[in-house]
Design an enzyme around this catalytic site. Structure first.
Site, PDB file in Angstrom:
ATOM      1  N   ARG A  46      -0.251  -6.945  22.709  1.00 51.67           N
ATOM      2  CA  ARG A  46      -1.111  -7.699  23.575  1.00 51.67           C
ATOM      3  C   ARG A  46      -2.319  -8.194  22.713  1.00 51.67           C
ATOM      4  O   ARG A  46      -3.037  -9.011  23.056  1.00 51.67           O
ATOM      5  CB  ARG A  46      -1.382  -6.871  24.938  1.00 51.67           C
ATOM      6  CG  ARG A  46      -2.564  -7.481  25.963  1.00 51.67           C
ATOM      7  CD  ARG A  46      -2.619  -6.602  26.934  1.00 51.67           C
ATOM      8  NE  ARG A  46      -2.347  -5.374  27.124  1.00 51.67           N
ATOM      9  CZ  ARG A  46      -3.327  -4.511  26.680  1.00 51.67           C
ATOM     10  NH1 ARG A  46      -4.240  -4.822  26.218  1.00 51.67           N
ATOM     11  NH2 ARG A  46      -2.912  -3.136  27.156  1.00 51.67           N
ATOM     12  N   TYR A  98      -8.125 -31.332  38.020  1.00 53.83           N
ATOM     13  CA  TYR A  98      -6.876 -30.531  38.297  1.00 53.83           C
ATOM     14  C   TYR A  98      -6.973 -29.721  39.547  1.00 53.83           C
ATOM     15  O   TYR A  98      -7.853 -28.900  39.643  1.00 53.83           O
ATOM     16  CB  TYR A  98      -6.346 -29.820  37.254  1.00 53.83           C
ATOM     17  CG  TYR A  98      -5.258 -28.788  37.483  1.00 53.83           C
ATOM     18  CD1 TYR A  98      -3.995 -29.641  38.161  1.00 53.83           C
ATOM     19  CD2 TYR A  98      -5.186 -27.608  37.305  1.00 53.83           C
ATOM     20  CE1 TYR A  98      -2.911 -28.734  38.358  1.00 53.83           C
ATOM     21  CE2 TYR A  98      -4.191 -26.848  37.478  1.00 53.83           C
ATOM     22  CZ  TYR A  98      -2.841 -27.140  38.134  1.00 53.83           C
ATOM     23  OH  TYR A  98      -1.740 -26.631  38.491  1.00 53.83           O
ATOM     24  N   ASP A 170     -11.757 -29.572  29.138  1.00 53.74           N
ATOM     25  CA  ASP A 170     -10.240 -29.444  29.352  1.00 53.74           C
ATOM     26  C   ASP A 170      -9.874 -30.705  28.639  1.00 53.74           C
ATOM     27  O   ASP A 170      -9.756 -31.968  29.341  1.00 53.74           O
ATOM     28  CB  ASP A 170     -10.091 -29.335  30.898  1.00 53.74           C
ATOM     29  CG  ASP A 170      -8.459 -29.577  30.946  1.00 53.74           C
ATOM     30  OD1 ASP A 170      -7.694 -29.873  30.233  1.00 53.74           O
ATOM     31  OD2 ASP A 170      -8.275 -29.109  32.184  1.00 53.74           O
ATOM     32  N   LYS A 195       1.626 -28.937  28.672  1.00 51.94           N
ATOM     33  CA  LYS A 195       1.695 -30.583  28.808  1.00 51.94           C
ATOM     34  C   LYS A 195       2.047 -31.206  27.330  1.00 51.94           C
ATOM     35  O   LYS A 195       3.182 -31.044  26.784  1.00 51.94           O
ATOM     36  CB  LYS A 195       0.456 -30.908  29.473  1.00 51.94           C
ATOM     37  CG  LYS A 195      -0.093 -30.076  30.463  1.00 51.94           C
ATOM     38  CD  LYS A 195       0.894 -30.456  31.782  1.00 51.94           C
ATOM     39  CE  LYS A 195       0.885 -29.602  32.838  1.00 51.94           C
ATOM     40  NZ  LYS A 195      -0.102 -29.032  33.383  1.00 51.94           N
TER      41      LYS A 195
HETATM   42  C1  LIG Z   1      -5.779 -31.029  33.423  1.00 56.57           C
HETATM   43  C2  LIG Z   1      -5.125 -29.694  33.710  1.00 56.57           C
HETATM   44  N1  LIG Z   1      -5.883 -28.545  33.459  1.00 56.57           N
HETATM   45  C3  LIG Z   1      -5.172 -27.250  33.687  1.00 56.57           C
HETATM   46  C4  LIG Z   1      -4.006 -27.171  34.226  1.00 56.57           C
HETATM   47  C5  LIG Z   1      -3.529 -25.887  34.331  1.00 56.57           C
HETATM   48  O1  LIG Z   1      -2.520 -25.602  33.348  1.00 56.57           O
HETATM   49  P1  LIG Z   1      -1.095 -24.314  33.459  1.00 56.57           P
HETATM   50  O2  LIG Z   1      -0.271 -25.467  34.650  1.00 56.57           O
HETATM   51  O3  LIG Z   1      -0.373 -24.745  32.212  1.00 56.57           O
HETATM   52  O4  LIG Z   1      -1.329 -23.408  33.934  1.00 56.57           O
HETATM   53  C6  LIG Z   1      -3.126 -28.522  34.558  1.00 56.57           C
HETATM   54  C7  LIG Z   1      -1.941 -28.313  34.957  1.00 56.57           C
HETATM   55  O5  LIG Z   1      -1.213 -29.212  35.524  1.00 56.57           O
HETATM   56  C8  LIG Z   1      -3.983 -29.597  34.294  1.00 56.57           C
HETATM   57  O6  LIG Z   1      -3.194 -30.685  34.441  1.00 56.57           O
END
Ligand SMILES: Cc1ncc(COP(=O)(O)O)c(C=O)c1O
Length: 379
Positions: A46, A98, A170, A195
């Protein structure tokens, strides 16, 4: 090293025991010590894992940062940043983001006494007006999900520099190939590596990159204390994904541009949201802070009804109707009922996310086939 070289070589050394060119998947929970406290830098998985370590090093280097930390999902990486806060602290974030991030903020952290200001962040002066003595974090997505708004990272960094306010970007939609927020003055970069970084729709994964040593130590403490760490197999998949990020992104960008222009010229299409159009309100900033406009876009139909949008969403043959984005295959999505369903309807509509909005993640297939598919689906 230039980015394309870093993507292939950063953090990766031939395995010392065998010379294996690919980092092995260290599928182990613990490490044998020769005497209590005498070990090779690895105690318990971990806290440390060599496959994860190779990826954390690579991720830091490709975002031009000093440190990288990996998590079991993008949401877990976001959660780690929020764990830095205390009751009474305030966060400024976009009203277009998101849906899962919105849910984490409003359903988990609001009740712990953190206050969130969901505002349009395109105008730095508007953001500045919301900063007060309790502000501890600016949470930025740019381009935003799903309306492709652009936020000026350098302008916000100039506002937070020297204050006790973290600027976290992000960077999922742009990927490090198109945008490097640390270079623009951000303190932290977050990715849903699910992604573009992974790139093959086969892993859920998140990461944070930063320069500051103390910030890294605080986040490492949260990573091991809260325990949302990724398994080594997933680390391996993201390491492999990184190696082709540059060639994939070039194709995502060129296919994205062709499809955005096709949609805009289609008689039945209403508004197309893509930050590469010269008349996009954020175009000048996007051009300044990004090296390309990516493969994400949204659009509405002139017949702006949910029914017509639903029909289109079920009519594509190549575009798969699915959540997520950034994989080699093209996806079509209905934010209102899928990725952004956790945002209350009134809130969504107020912020421009209509019931009929359709989001596309443009893959790297032949662009003519993708255009033909959209043409037959729009009808
Ligand atoms: C812009 C963005 N940030 C964060 C996330 C969250 O990521 P995860 O699905 O890997 O937890 C997503 C998921 O679609 C996203 O599109």
């Amino acid at each position: 090293m230039k980015l394309s070289t870093k993507l292939i070589h950063a953090g990766v050394e031939p395995d010392p025991s065998t010379g294996a060119i690919m980092t092995p998947i260290y599928q182990t929970s613990t490490y044998v010590q020769s005497a209590p406290g005498k070990h090779k830098g690895y105690e318990y998985a971990r806290s440390q894992n060599p496959t994860r370590h190779a990826l954390e090093t690579a991720l830091a280097l490709i975002e031009n940062g000093r440190h990288g930390l990996c998590f079991s999902s993008g949401v877990a990486a976001t959660d780690a940043v929020l764990h830095l806060l205390a009751p009474g602290d305030e966060v400024i974030c976009a009203n277009d983001m998101y849906g899962g991030t919105y849910r984490l903020f409003t359903k988990v952290y609001e009740k712990m006494g953190i206050r969130f200001h969901f505002i349009p962040m395109q105008d730095p002066a508007h953001v500045k007006a919301h900063i007060n003595s309790n502000t501890r974090l600016l949470w930025v997505e740019t381009p935003t999900n799903p309306l492709m708004n652009i936020v000026d990272i350098a302008a916000l960094a100039a506002m937070t520099r020297g204050k006790k306010i973290l600027l976290c970007v992000d960077n999922t939609f742009a990927s490090p190939y198109l945008q490097n927020p640390l270079d623009l003055g951000a303190d932290l970069v977050m990715h849903s590596a699910t992604k573009y970084l992974g790139g093959h729709s086969d892993v859920i994964y998140g990461c944070l990159m930063m320069n500051d040593d103390e910030l890294r130590d605080r986040l490492y403490f949260i990573q091991k204390s809260c325990g949302a760490v990724p398994g080594p197999q997933d680390c391996f998949l993201v390491l492999r994904g990184l190696k082709t990020l540059h060639v994939r992104m070039d194709r995502h960008c060129s296919n994205g541009s062709a499809i955005a222009h096709f949609l805009r010229s289609h008689a039945k299409v209403g508004k197309v949201y893509w930050c590469g159009f010269e008349d996009h309100p954020g175009y000048a900033i996007a051009k300044k802070q990004m090296r390309g406009f990516g493969g994400m876009m949204s659009f509405t139909l002139k017949d702006d009804s949910t029914e017509t949008a639903m029909k289109l969403l079920s009519s594509t043959k190549l575009f798969a109707l699915a959540e997520s984005l950034g994989g080699v295959e093209s996806l079509i999505n209905h934010p209102a009922t899928m990725t952004h369903a956790s945002i209350p309807r009134e809130e969504r509509i107020k912020n421009g996310l209509s019931d009929s909005l359709i989001r596309l993640s443009i893959g790297i297939e032949d662009v003519d086939d993708l255009i033909d598919d959209l043409r037959q689906a729009i009808g």
